[in-house]
Design a protein around this motif. Structure first.
Motif, mmCIF file in Angstrom:
data_model
loop_
_atom_site.group_PDB
_atom_site.id
_atom_site.type_symbol
_atom_site.label_atom_id
_atom_site.label_comp_id
_atom_site.label_asym_id
_atom_site.label_seq_id
_atom_site.Cartn_x
_atom_site.Cartn_y
_atom_site.Cartn_z
ATOM 1 N N HIS A 7 -1.371 1.751 -7.969
ATOM 2 C CA HIS A 7 -1.864 2.930 -7.261
ATOM 3 C C HIS A 7 -3.388 2.906 -7.121
ATOM 4 C CE1 HIS A 7 1.785 5.850 -7.658
ATOM 5 N NE2 HIS A 7 2.181 4.596 -7.500
ATOM 6 N N VAL B 94 -4.788 0.796 -4.314
ATOM 7 C CA VAL B 94 -4.648 1.435 -2.997
ATOM 8 C C VAL B 94 -5.733 2.481 -2.811
ATOM 9 C CG1 VAL B 94 -3.174 2.894 -1.562
ATOM 10 C CG2 VAL B 94 -2.165 0.996 -2.844
ATOM 11 N N TRP C 253 -1.127 -4.295 -2.391
ATOM 12 C CA TRP C 253 -1.082 -3.497 -1.168
ATOM 13 C C TRP C 253 -1.592 -4.278 0.038
ATOM 14 C CZ3 TRP C 253 -5.110 -1.976 2.023
ATOM 15 C CH2 TRP C 253 -6.412 -2.123 1.532
ATOM 16 N N GLU D 291 0.489 -0.612 1.914
ATOM 17 C CA GLU D 291 0.146 0.463 0.984
ATOM 18 C C GLU D 291 1.370 1.171 0.423
ATOM 19 O OE1 GLU D 291 -2.726 3.221 2.474
ATOM 20 O OE2 GLU D 291 -3.800 1.676 3.599
ATOM 21 N N SER D 292 2.238 1.655 1.298
ATOM 22 C CA SER D 292 3.388 2.431 0.832
ATOM 23 C C SER D 292 4.322 1.612 -0.056
ATOM 24 C CB SER D 292 4.148 3.009 2.026
ATOM 25 O OG SER D 292 3.339 3.932 2.729
ATOM 26 N N PRO D 293 4.657 0.365 0.305
ATOM 27 C CA PRO D 293 5.487 -0.430 -0.604
ATOM 28 C C PRO D 293 4.844 -0.638 -1.973
ATOM 29 C CG PRO D 293 5.549 -1.393 1.588
ATOM 30 C CD PRO D 293 4.495 -0.316 1.609
ATOM 31 N N VAL E 66 2.743 1.394 -3.508
ATOM 32 C CA VAL E 66 2.849 2.667 -4.221
ATOM 33 C C VAL E 66 4.257 2.849 -4.776
ATOM 34 C CG1 VAL E 66 2.846 5.175 -3.923
ATOM 35 C CG2 VAL E 66 0.977 3.806 -2.987
ATOM 36 N N LEU E 67 5.263 2.538 -3.986
ATOM 37 C CA LEU E 67 6.642 2.670 -4.447
ATOM 38 C C LEU E 67 6.949 1.712 -5.595
ATOM 39 C CD1 LEU E 67 8.467 3.092 -1.019
ATOM 40 C CD2 LEU E 67 8.094 4.851 -2.764
ATOM 41 N N ASP F 21 5.624 3.300 -8.613
ATOM 42 C CA ASP F 21 6.521 4.377 -9.048
ATOM 43 C C ASP F 21 7.717 3.818 -9.814
ATOM 44 O OD1 ASP F 21 4.852 6.160 -7.776
ATOM 45 O OD2 ASP F 21 6.113 6.363 -5.987
#
Length: 346
Positions: free
Chosen positions: A104, A107, A121, A126-128, A130-131, A134
Motif C-alpha cells: 500500500h 502506491v 504496483w 495500482e488496484s491489483p 492494493v488488493l 489486503d
C-alpha cells in the motif's frame, strides 16, 4: 523470509547475519504456507513482492527484505520458552502485516523501486497491488488465529490500527507546514514502532510469557522500532542507492516530513530557514536542489539530532529488555538486532 539468502551488505555484523538466517530458516516454510491459499492472481503479485518469483511467475532469488520483525517475534518466544516454534504464527503474522503495508505504501508514495526491483504496483497496476496487500492482511489474521494465546489477535489488530493511523498522519503531513517533532514521533510510533513492539510481545505471548514480560518486550520492540525509523529517515536522504535499493534523496524529492527534515526545519537556524524556502517551492526539486536540501538538513543539525536521539532510544530499549528478565541468549540476540537497527547503513 524466502529460501534465498538475504542480500545484506558486507558491513553487516556476522551475528546479525546469523540471527536473520536462523529466523528465515524457521519462518520461510510457514510464510509460504500462509500465502499459498491466496487467490491465484493475488498470490502471484504477493510472491513477486516477496521476491519468490519474477513478474512472469518464474522462480527467482530476489531479496524479500531483512525480515527483522519475524526474527523479533521468534526471539520474543525464545526469551520465555525453549519451544521457539510456538512463536512462528506470530512471526508469520507480523511479516504479512509488514508486507501488506509496503504494498500500500508504495502506491501512496508513488515509489517505483523496492529491494532493487520495480515495485508491484508499477508491474501489475495500482488496484491489483492494493488488493494483494489486503489479501496478506487477511492471511496475517488467519495465521495468528491458529494460536491458542488469549488476546493475540486483539494485540495484532491494535498494532494494525496504529500502523494505519501512522500512515494517515504521514500522508497528512505532506500538505502541512506546521508539523513539529512531537507530531512526527507520534506518526512513527504508529507507522513503524507499533509493529516492532507487537512482534516481540506476540512472540512471547504465543510462547506462554506472562503479562509483565510480554509488556516489557513490547516496550523494547517499540523503542527499537522507533530507532529503526529514525535511521530509515536518514537513509532516505543519505543512503547509498546501490545498498538501499531506492533512488538517492527519495524522501527529499517527495518532500516528506521525516525526522531529519523536521528537526532541521524547527532548528531556528539560517540553514533551517533556507530549507523551508526550498521546501515551499511549488516546482519539483531537481538534482541540484535535492543536493542543496540534503546539505541544508545537515547544516541545520537534522542529521546530528537524529543520530543522538536514536542512541537515546536504544538506551531505553536496553532498559526495557533488562526489565523483562528474559533468557540470556535470546536477550543478547534481541539486543544485537536492536543495535543493528539503530546504526545500519541499509
Amino acid at each position: 523470509m524466502t529460501a534465498a539468502p538475504e542480500r545484506l551488505t558486507t558491513g553487516t555484523p556476522a551475528p546479525v547475519v546469523e540471527i536473520l538466517a536462523w529466523s528465515r530458516g524457521i519462518v520461510a516454510p510457514a510464510l509460504r504456507a500462509a500465502v499459498d491459499p491466496l487467490p491465484a492472481p493475488l498470490r502471484h503479485i504477493a510472491g513477486y513482492h516477496l521476491g519468490w518469483w519474477d513478474a512472469g511467475g518464474r522462480p527467482e532469488t530476489a531479496s524479500g527484505g531483512k525480515a527483522v520483525r519475524p526474527a523479533f517475534a521468534l526471539l520474543g518466544g525464545a526469551a520465555v520458552s525453549d519451544v521457539v516454534t510456538d512463536a512462528v504464527p506470530a512471526a508469520v503474522a507480523v511479516e504479512l502485516v509488514h508486507n501488506f503495508s509496503l504494498l500500500h505504501d508504495d502506491v501512496m508514495d508513488r515509489d517505483v523501486t523496492r529491494r532493487h526491483r520495480p515495485t508491484a504496483w508499477t508491474v501489475f497496476g495500482e488496484s491489483p497491488a492494493v488488493l494483494a496487500g489486503d489479501s496478506l492482511l487477511a492471511a496475517a489474521f488467519l495465521a495468528i488465529g491458529g494460536t491458542y494465546a488469549a488476546g493475540a489477535a486483539g494485540r495484532l489488530a491494535g498494532a494494525v490500527q496504529e500502523l494505519l493511523a501512522g500512515q494517515y498522519a504521514d500522508l497528512d503531513f505532506e500538505a502541512r507546514s506546521d508539523v513539529d517533532l512531537a507530531a512526527v514521533e507520534a506518526m512513527a510510533e504508529g507507522k513503524t514502532a507499533a509493529l516492532f513492539g507487537a512482534a516481540c510481545g506476540l512472540g512471547a505471548l504465543c510462547a506462554g510469557g506472562d503479562g509483565a514480560t510480554v509488556d516489557a518486550l513490547t516496550a523494547f520492540g517499540r523503542r527499537a522500532g522507533l530507532a529503526f525509523q529514525i535511521v530509515d529517515d536518514l537513509l532516505g536522504i543519505w543512503g547509498d542507492p546501490a545498498v538501499t535499493g531506492k533512488p538517492a534523496h527519495t524522501d527529499l524529492r517527495s518532500r516528506k516530513k521525516s525526522f531529519p527534515v523536521v528537526a532541521a526545519l524547527r532548528s531556528g537556524t539560517p540553514a533551517g530557514a533556507d530549507l523551508a524556502a526550498l521546501h515551499d517551492r511549488c516546482a519539483p526539486l531537481g538534482e541540484p536542489e535535492l543536493v542543496e536540501a540534503a546539505e541544508l538538513v545537515e547544516a541545520a543539525g537534522g542529521r546530528r539530532w537524529c543520530e543522538e536521539y536514536a542512541d537515546r532510544l536504544l538506551a531505553d530499549a536496553r532498559s526495557a529488555l533488562a526489565a523483562a528478565g528474559v533468557a540470556a541468549e535470546a536477550g543478547d540476540r534481541l539486543w544485537t538486532l536492536a543495535r543493528f537497527l539503530g546504526g545500519r547503513d541499509h
